[in-house]
Design a protein around this motif. Structure first.
Motif, mmCIF file in Angstrom:
data_model
loop_
_atom_site.group_PDB
_atom_site.id
_atom_site.type_symbol
_atom_site.label_atom_id
_atom_site.label_comp_id
_atom_site.label_asym_id
_atom_site.label_seq_id
_atom_site.Cartn_x
_atom_site.Cartn_y
_atom_site.Cartn_z
ATOM 1 N N PHE A 97 127.035 23.764 3.013
ATOM 2 C CA PHE A 97 127.364 22.593 2.208
ATOM 3 C C PHE A 97 126.088 21.951 1.630
ATOM 4 N N GLY A 98 125.212 22.813 1.124
ATOM 5 C CA GLY A 98 123.993 22.341 0.460
ATOM 6 C C GLY A 98 122.840 22.038 1.404
ATOM 7 N N ILE A 99 123.074 22.133 2.722
ATOM 8 C CA ILE A 99 121.965 21.938 3.667
ATOM 9 C C ILE A 99 121.360 23.308 3.943
ATOM 10 N N ASP A 100 120.095 23.475 3.591
ATOM 11 C CA ASP A 100 119.449 24.772 3.762
ATOM 12 C C ASP A 100 118.810 24.848 5.134
ATOM 13 N N ILE A 101 119.315 25.765 5.950
ATOM 14 C CA ILE A 101 118.726 25.986 7.272
ATOM 15 C C ILE A 101 117.647 27.044 7.078
ATOM 16 N N ASP A 102 116.414 26.553 6.972
ATOM 17 C CA ASP A 102 115.259 27.422 6.726
ATOM 18 C C ASP A 102 114.777 27.908 8.095
ATOM 19 N N THR A 103 115.261 29.073 8.475
ATOM 20 C CA THR A 103 115.037 29.576 9.828
ATOM 21 C C THR A 103 113.626 30.145 9.986
ATOM 22 N N GLU A 104 113.241 30.377 11.246
ATOM 23 C CA GLU A 104 111.910 30.953 11.509
ATOM 24 C C GLU A 104 111.728 32.269 10.744
ATOM 25 N N TRP A 105 112.755 33.118 10.769
ATOM 26 C CA TRP A 105 112.653 34.437 10.140
ATOM 27 C C TRP A 105 113.371 34.464 8.817
ATOM 28 N N ARG A 106 112.781 35.134 7.827
ATOM 29 C CA ARG A 106 113.503 35.514 6.619
ATOM 30 C C ARG A 106 114.226 36.828 6.948
ATOM 31 N N SER A 107 115.341 36.706 7.682
ATOM 32 C CA SER A 107 116.088 37.902 8.098
ATOM 33 C C SER A 107 116.684 38.612 6.888
#
Ligand SMILES: C[S@@+](CC[C@H](N)C(=O)[O-])C[C@H]1O[C@@H](n2cnc3c(N)ncnc32)[C@H](O)[C@@H]1O
Length: 323
Positions: A97-107
């Protein structure tokens, strides 16, 4: 948790009635085996997430669930805080819903490296061993896989999957809190089996390969990714202690040694399809994973070495088939 009826029916259709009986007895206990005492908090956070049915879902090029307009602006910050209850977010990225979960890994980068080289996943039945929070499983569904079963013993990963599942309600992607040792031997029913980032955590890597082979139907494909080192057919590196601060790293073969291992385990058509040095832009601390990451695991004076002085992480992807 998704109702398990559909999973049990799907496993029975694959001839896995014995596994169904085993899961019926053990699965609910798994969530009780919460060594760190976090499960109650995660369950509460999951139950408190807003009820929204996304109008828009994209799983092919990225994992995007809902659009920003579908979440009332006043609820946005609270929703982000609720998602943060599942920190650290290691595998992704996700957009909710438009919230970007910028995780540790670019999986997604690993996915893009392997996808052109594997048998198309459309209509296939897939097992993903050590699947983390199921990020690649969603991408498999985006490619048209008929059924994806992921297993991972880390309960936080299972809960992160359940966050996505709450909005996707997909009864063809399951993530079970299991280790590979807990799978029934010789299932021989999956069209594709993935083992990404698991082999170097196994003390008996050849047994791991045999277990993976046992899960595949004849003609099925293994997709395996692991850490490798430079060297010849008989080069295998075993770190004397930690590797990049990880305690549980055992064997890092060369590409040639890995090919030999796969052949000795009885696989055919063994091919190394990609070799990649992990960069500081692929694995890094973010707002969604605030602990140490690759920059802290490498020698600051020589990025070609880990902090312990070993060769820096180099990853290779292999494909192979079971006859
Ligand atoms: C490096 S992560 C890889 C995650 C994901 N496959 C990827 O490539 O992004 C390794 C994963 O293997 C899982 N794992 C560790 N031991 C395992 C075991 N015995 N059986 C299955 N999974 C295991 C960990 O919980 C972790 O999520």
């Amino acid at each position: 948790m998704m109702p398990l009826g559909s999973l049990y029916r799907q496993l029975a259709a694959l001839g896995q009635e014995a596994w169904v009986r085993q899961l019926e007895q053990t699965l609910s206990q798994k969530f009780a085996l919460d060594g760190h005492g976090n499960m109650a908090g995660w369950q509460q956070a999951l139950a408190a997430l807003p009820e929204i049915r996304p109008d828009h879902v994209e799983l092919k090029d990225r994992v995007e669930i809902g659009r920003a307009e579908e979440l009332e602006p006043a609820r946005r910050d609270a929703f982000a805080r609720q998602l943060m209850a599942f920190h650290p977010w290691r595998k992704g990225p996700y957009s909710l819903f438009g919230i970007d979960i910028d995780t540790e890994w670019r999986s997604d980068w690993k996915w893009e490296r392997l996808l052109p080289h594997i048998q198309p996943l459309a209509n296939r039945t897939v097992l993903d061993i050590g699947c983390g929070n199921g990020y690649h499983g969603w991408r498999m569904r985006g490619e048209g896989a008929e059924l994806v079963i992921g297993i991972d013993p880390t309960l936080l990963s299972v809960m992160q999957y359940q966050v996505m599942q709450r909005y996707l309600g997909d009864d063809r992607h399951h993530l079970l809190p299991l280790a590979i040792e807990e799978l029934p031997p010789g299932m021989a029913c999956f069209d594709s089996v993935f083992s990404l980032g698991v082999l170097y955590h196994r003390r008996a890597p050849i047994d791991h390969l045999l277990e993976l082979k046992g899960c595949l139907r004849p003609g099925g494909e293994l997709i395996l990714e692991t850490l490798v080192v430079a060297g010849e057919e008989n080069t295998v590196f075993m770190p004397p202690g930690r590797y990049a601060k990880m305690r549980n790293v055992w064997f890092l073969p060369s590409v040639a040694a890995m090919i030999l291992w796969l052949q000795r385990a009885g696989f055919h058509d063994v091919t190394c399809v990609d070799i990649n040095r992990t960069g500081l832009d692929e694995q890094r601390a973010t707002e969604w994973m605030t602990f140490e990451s690759l920059a802290d695991f490498l020698d600051p004076g020589d990025r070609g070495k880990t902090i312990e002085g070993h060769p820096a992480p180099l990853r290779a992807i292999f494909t192979a088939t079971r006859l």
